[in-house]
Design a protein around this motif. Structure first.
Motif, PDB file in Angstrom:
ATOM      1  N   ASN A 197       0.810  -1.221   0.000  1.00 12.97           N
ATOM      2  CA  ASN A 197       0.000   0.000   0.000  1.00 12.97           C
ATOM      3  C   ASN A 197       0.840   1.267   0.000  1.00 12.97           C
ATOM      4  O   ASN A 197       0.410   2.298  -0.512  1.00 12.97           O
ATOM      5  CB  ASN A 197      -0.931   0.035   1.213  1.00 12.97           C
ATOM      6  N   TRP A 198       2.034   1.204   0.583  1.00 14.63           N
ATOM      7  CA  TRP A 198       2.883   2.398   0.710  1.00 14.63           C
ATOM      8  C   TRP A 198       4.098   2.350  -0.217  1.00 14.63           C
ATOM      9  O   TRP A 198       5.057   3.099  -0.048  1.00 14.63           O
ATOM     10  CB  TRP A 198       3.326   2.558   2.161  1.00 14.63           C
ATOM     11  N   MET A 199       4.059   1.471  -1.219  1.00 10.25           N
ATOM     12  CA  MET A 199       5.188   1.316  -2.130  1.00 10.25           C
ATOM     13  C   MET A 199       5.517   2.604  -2.869  1.00 10.25           C
ATOM     14  O   MET A 199       6.683   2.981  -3.030  1.00 10.25           O
ATOM     15  CB  MET A 199       4.898   0.201  -3.143  1.00 10.25           C
ATOM     16  N   GLY A 213      -8.551  12.479   1.899  1.00 11.56           N
ATOM     17  CA  GLY A 213      -9.365  11.818   2.896  1.00 11.56           C
ATOM     18  C   GLY A 213      -8.513  10.858   3.714  1.00 11.56           C
ATOM     19  O   GLY A 213      -7.327  11.100   3.938  1.00 11.56           O
ATOM     20  N   HIS A 214      -9.123   9.740   4.135  1.00 12.44           N
ATOM     21  CA  HIS A 214      -8.421   8.783   4.979  1.00 12.44           C
ATOM     22  C   HIS A 214      -7.233   8.151   4.259  1.00 12.44           C
ATOM     23  O   HIS A 214      -6.208   7.854   4.868  1.00 12.44           O
ATOM     24  CB  HIS A 214      -9.401   7.706   5.442  1.00 12.44           C
ATOM     25  N   TRP A 215      -7.348   7.961   2.939  1.00 16.80           N
ATOM     26  CA  TRP A 215      -6.275   7.340   2.157  1.00 16.80           C
ATOM     27  C   TRP A 215      -5.346   8.417   1.610  1.00 16.80           C
ATOM     28  O   TRP A 215      -5.090   8.501   0.419  1.00 16.80           O
ATOM     29  CB  TRP A 215      -6.875   6.495   1.033  1.00 16.80           C
ATOM     30  N   LEU A 216      -4.843   9.270   2.483  1.00 16.82           N
ATOM     31  CA  LEU A 216      -4.070  10.441   2.091  1.00 16.82           C
ATOM     32  C   LEU A 216      -2.840  10.087   1.259  1.00 16.82           C
ATOM     33  O   LEU A 216      -2.469  10.836   0.342  1.00 16.82           O
ATOM     34  CB  LEU A 216      -3.676  11.257   3.320  1.00 16.82           C
ATOM     35  N   HIS A 217      -2.202   8.960   1.540  1.00 18.14           N
ATOM     36  CA  HIS A 217      -0.989   8.583   0.804  1.00 18.14           C
ATOM     37  C   HIS A 217      -1.293   8.204  -0.638  1.00 18.14           C
ATOM     38  O   HIS A 217      -0.432   8.329  -1.507  1.00 18.14           O
ATOM     39  CB  HIS A 217      -0.273   7.427   1.508  1.00 18.14           C
ATOM     40  N   PRO A 249      -0.012  11.831  -2.792  1.00 15.86           N
ATOM     41  CA  PRO A 249       1.305  11.268  -2.454  1.00 15.86           C
ATOM     42  C   PRO A 249       2.418  12.306  -2.399  1.00 15.86           C
ATOM     43  O   PRO A 249       3.303  12.220  -1.533  1.00 15.86           O
ATOM     44  CB  PRO A 249       1.550  10.239  -3.567  1.00 15.86           C
ATOM     45  N   ASP A 250       2.407  13.285  -3.303  1.00 12.52           N
ATOM     46  CA  ASP A 250       3.481  14.281  -3.303  1.00 12.52           C
ATOM     47  C   ASP A 250       3.470  15.103  -2.024  1.00 12.52           C
ATOM     48  O   ASP A 250       4.526  15.375  -1.434  1.00 12.52           O
ATOM     49  CB  ASP A 250       3.354  15.214  -4.517  1.00 12.52           C
ATOM     50  N   ALA A 251       2.287  15.497  -1.578  1.00 13.81           N
ATOM     51  CA  ALA A 251       2.173  16.278  -0.343  1.00 13.81           C
ATOM     52  C   ALA A 251       2.582  15.446   0.862  1.00 13.81           C
ATOM     53  O   ALA A 251       3.225  15.957   1.793  1.00 13.81           O
ATOM     54  CB  ALA A 251       0.746  16.796  -0.179  1.00 13.81           C
ATOM     55  N   VAL A 252       2.233  14.169   0.861  1.00  8.22           N
ATOM     56  CA  VAL A 252       2.609  13.285   1.965  1.00  8.22           C
ATOM     57  C   VAL A 252       4.124  13.126   2.023  1.00  8.22           C
ATOM     58  O   VAL A 252       4.734  13.226   3.095  1.00  8.22           O
ATOM     59  CB  VAL A 252       1.910  11.913   1.829  1.00  8.22           C
ATOM     60  N   VAL A 253       4.752  12.904   0.876  1.00  4.81           N
ATOM     61  CA  VAL A 253       6.214  12.751   0.838  1.00  4.81           C
ATOM     62  C   VAL A 253       6.897  14.025   1.326  1.00  4.81           C
ATOM     63  O   VAL A 253       7.831  13.979   2.140  1.00  4.81           O
ATOM     64  CB  VAL A 253       6.692  12.386  -0.583  1.00  4.81           C
ATOM     65  N   ALA A 254       6.430  15.186   0.845  1.00  5.78           N
ATOM     66  CA  ALA A 254       7.035  16.459   1.260  1.00  5.78           C
ATOM     67  C   ALA A 254       6.880  16.686   2.759  1.00  5.78           C
ATOM     68  O   ALA A 254       7.819  17.142   3.432  1.00  5.78           O
ATOM     69  CB  ALA A 254       6.404  17.606   0.479  1.00  5.78           C
ATOM     70  N   THR A 255       5.714  16.359   3.300  1.00  2.52           N
ATOM     71  CA  THR A 255       5.466  16.538   4.734  1.00  2.52           C
ATOM     72  C   THR A 255       6.340  15.590   5.555  1.00  2.52           C
ATOM     73  O   THR A 255       6.903  15.970   6.589  1.00  2.52           O
ATOM     74  CB  THR A 255       3.974  16.295   5.043  1.00  2.52           C
TER      75      THR A 255
END
Length: 253
Positions: free
Chosen positions: A26-28, A232-236, A240-246
């Motif tokens: 899921n997080w690959m 939403g809940h599946w933010l990654h 994904p770009d915002a999650v990686v940057a954060t």
């Protein structure tokens, strides 16, 4: 328990835990963007993915699984990220073994108790008899009788694998069905976790609410709370770009 995991990258160790009905894969996509600076461990939690099945399924057991993985890999302390159910496992691990976690990232879940809300998904999964299936399409047609969203059906079908003469569920569906209340249990401790913690919520999700901030402050006083826009809940999966940057901003600080 010896968990299945996928290891990649180089640098500081970062362990990533999936949520309920999920797996290491899921997080690959997120992991691939972190491999230059981190050694990634994408873990299948017990009763999920290719990890062993067990009748014991609770956060203490899952935290102990994680400690065993760290011991086996010779990791004294790690960066630890968990999403949803994995976030609660990660919180439990940090509170039980604070010296083993340098920084903690909790994705779209709070420490409080949550009511069980997966009954429809469990009904759908239990309606599928994998031994009688002739195709994955047949399984999806059964799930569609309960679940309208195709994306959710496709996510759940990642748990369906080929076996001798047919199909089988990778997840331990009987135990998950019987013990689903365990997923919603609160994570608490009289002694707070003193290292830095990032709570990363989806701006369109209601999993981390204003009422949760008091518990977060009490148990994880060195916390940062960030909401990912348009997620939403599946933010990654959604941003994904915002999650990686954060993640990079927090882990590299």
């Amino acid at each position: 328990m010896q968990l299945n995991f996928k290891k990649s990258g180089q640098g500081k160790p970062l362990i990533i835990l999936h949520g309920l009905f999920g797996s290491a894969d899921n997080w690959m996509g997120i992991a691939k963007n972190l491999e230059e600076d981190y050694t990634l461990y994408l873990v299948d939690q017990r009763n999920h993915g290719d990890s062993p099945h067990s009748e014991e399924w609770n956060y203490e057991a899952m935290a102990e699984d994680l400690r065993e993985l760290l011991d086996a890999e010779g990791l004294e302390s790690v960066y630890l990220l968990g999403h949803s159910m994995g976030g609660k496992t990660a919180m439990k691990m940090a509170l039980m073994y604070p010296k083993r976690v340098k920084k903690l990232v909790v994705a779209d879940i709070a420490p409080r108790a949550y009511p069980v809300h997966h009954q429809t998904i469990l009904k759908a999964l239990n309606a599928v008899d994998p031994e009688k299936l002739k195709s994955r399409k047949e399984a999806e047609d059964i799930l569609a009788q309960y679940i309208a969203e195709r994306g959710i059906r496709q996510f759940l079908l990642k748990n369906l694998t080929r076996s001798e003469g047919g199909f089988a569920w990778k997840i331990n569906l009987p135990v998950i069905t019987q013990q689903i209340e365990n997923v919603g249990e609160a994570i608490d401790s009289e002694k707070p976790f003193e290292n830095p913690v990032l709570f990363m919520g989806g701006a369109n999700s209601d999993y981390i609410q204003e009422k949760d901030k008091a518990d977060i402050e009490r148990i994880f006083p060195e916390n940062h709370l960030v909401y990912i826009k348009n997620a939403g809940h599946w933010l990654h999966a959604e941003q994904p770009d915002a999650v990686v940057a954060t993640l990079k901003a927090f882990l590299d600080a």
